[in-house]
Scaffold this active site. Structure first.
Site, PDB file in Angstrom:
ATOM      1  N   ASN A 217      50.183  11.651  -6.438  1.00  0.00           N
ATOM      2  CA  ASN A 217      49.654  12.191  -5.177  1.00  0.00           C
ATOM      3  C   ASN A 217      48.177  11.817  -5.001  1.00  0.00           C
ATOM      4  O   ASN A 217      47.326  12.659  -4.695  1.00  0.00           O
ATOM      5  CB  ASN A 217      49.830  13.712  -5.129  1.00  0.00           C
ATOM      6  CG  ASN A 217      49.880  14.249  -3.712  1.00  0.00           C
ATOM      7  OD1 ASN A 217      49.842  13.483  -2.745  1.00  0.00           O
ATOM      8  ND2 ASN A 217      49.937  15.561  -3.566  1.00  0.00           N
ATOM      9  N   HIS A 253      49.697  25.190   0.351  1.00  0.00           N
ATOM     10  CA  HIS A 253      51.127  25.052   0.091  1.00  0.00           C
ATOM     11  C   HIS A 253      51.928  26.216   0.658  1.00  0.00           C
ATOM     12  O   HIS A 253      53.064  26.025   1.098  1.00  0.00           O
ATOM     13  CB  HIS A 253      51.387  24.939  -1.418  1.00  0.00           C
ATOM     14  CG  HIS A 253      51.247  23.550  -1.947  1.00  0.00           C
ATOM     15  ND1 HIS A 253      50.049  23.023  -2.347  1.00  0.00           N
ATOM     16  CD2 HIS A 253      52.171  22.573  -2.125  1.00  0.00           C
ATOM     17  CE1 HIS A 253      50.235  21.775  -2.757  1.00  0.00           C
ATOM     18  NE2 HIS A 253      51.512  21.475  -2.629  1.00  0.00           N
TER      19      HIS A 253
END
Length: 357
Positions: A217, A253
């Site tokens: 990522n 998130h």
């Protein structure tokens, strides 16, 4: 619908990807209003002096290759792309003296997409062999302690393939468009890694947790470094900056407790790894012993790879299962050993520094 009894697909997942993009755009516009001498080198490269048009912002936000799962890239990169500043030109035509566009991005783009399909197959095979529900089953509880740990490591590694295959497919699309052009290497070869989100070799051979951060990522990590971490330097502490950056990621998130526990574990693990590495590198006798015995170096490398493999999977338990009853069930099956090790490290570190440094 939110169940958390199985994998949830929510409309908020792509929305959070878009939110990062627009937050970055806002910072770039803010930096464009500041004097150049107050900006860092990286900020100068992406700062925007003028407000893009509504159409440009909409096109940047919903670029088809990246609006669902990333990769993250700056508005400056996108504007350079659409205005043709990344076009590769051949000016040495033998017959006709005109500029010819070379479509050198096609093969690199297809190659990344092909790797994405390979990892998609690995993910499907791996999760069919060890599905998430297996870690909650009575059969898993019957395995020996160390076997349970290695199963968790394998399960976690395979679950990361889900993200890798998505990113490789998305990166392949962006490369095929020509968006990822990144200049040339020292041998004059074209680079198409401007939106690279995973370094596969480094990821598969990781022997430190930092290797995962550097190889997994990448664009989101770079985004967090540029727009959150470095802008918290007024705290005067890297520890505080890192903690609040991870706190931002947890909130970004969602609100499941598993996210917060996962990023807290990452914070503690990275603290322990960095601190212990600094202590060990100062031990001259230990370092000379390792250098004089190649076999010992290989053994150390293998043990470090096994350690990161197992505890990376351990850290992902709360990230995948999300709700407390489910991840507590799995953690209790291995006696919360990772929590005990890393939460007790700050106290162990004091003893190590007292007696050995």
């Amino acid at each position: 619908m939110t169940s958390t009894d199985d994998y949830d697909i929510k409309w908020t997942m792509p929305q959070c990807v878009l939110a990062l993009r627009l937050i970055g755009l806002s910072f770039n516009l803010l930096d464009g209003q500041k004097p150049k001498e107050k900006l860092s080198t990286s900020q100068k490269q992406v700062a925007l002096k003028e407000l893009p048009t509504f159409l440009e912002i909409a096109a940047f936000t919903y670029f088809p290759g990246s609006f669902l799962v990333g990769p993250q890239f700056s508005m400056k990169r996108y504007l350079d792309y659409v205005h043709g500043r990344y076009t590769i030109i051949d000016k040495d035509s033998n017959s006709v003296k005109e500029e010819i566009e070379l479509h050198d991005c096609i093969i690199p783009g297809i190659s990344r997409m092909f790797l994405g399909f390979i990892y998609l197959i690995y993910y499907q095979l791996g999760t069919s062999y060890i599905p998430n529900q297996y870690l909650l089953s009575a059969e898993f509880q019957e395995q020996t302690f160390f076997k349970r740990l290695f199963i968790i490591g394998f399960w976690g590694h395979v679950n990361l393939y889900k993200y890798i295959c998505c990113w490789l497919l998305a990166e392949g699309v962006c490369t095929t468009f020509g968006l990822t052009y990144n200049g040339k290497d020292k041998d004059g070869r074209l680079l198409w890694n401007g939106c690279e989100n995973v370094k596969l070799l480094k990821f598969e051979t990781a022997s430190h947790f930092n290797d995962y951060i550097l190889s997994f990522n990448i664009n989101t990590n770079t985004w967090c470094a540029e727009y959150i971490y470095k802008r918290l330097k007024f705290f005067g502490s890297k520890i505080y900056s890192q903690f609040f950056t991870l706190a931002f990621l947890a909130v970004w998130h969602g609100f499941h407790s598993g996210y917060y526990l996962c990023f807290f574990l990452e914070f503690m693990i990275m603290f322990a790894e960095k601190d212990l590495t600094q202590i060990l590198t100062k031990q001259q006798k230990l370092q000379s012993l390792l250098k004089s015995h190649p076999a010992l170096q290989i053994l150390t490398r293998i043990l470090m790879m096994m350690h990161t493999f197992v505890f990376m999977g351990y850290s992902l338990i709360c990230f995948i299962f999300l709700s407390y009853p489910r991840y507590h069930h799995v953690y209790s099956s291995v006696y919360y050993c990772g929590h005990i090790i890393y939460l007790s490290y700050p106290f162990i570190s004091i003893l190590i520094k007292t007696f050995f440094v």
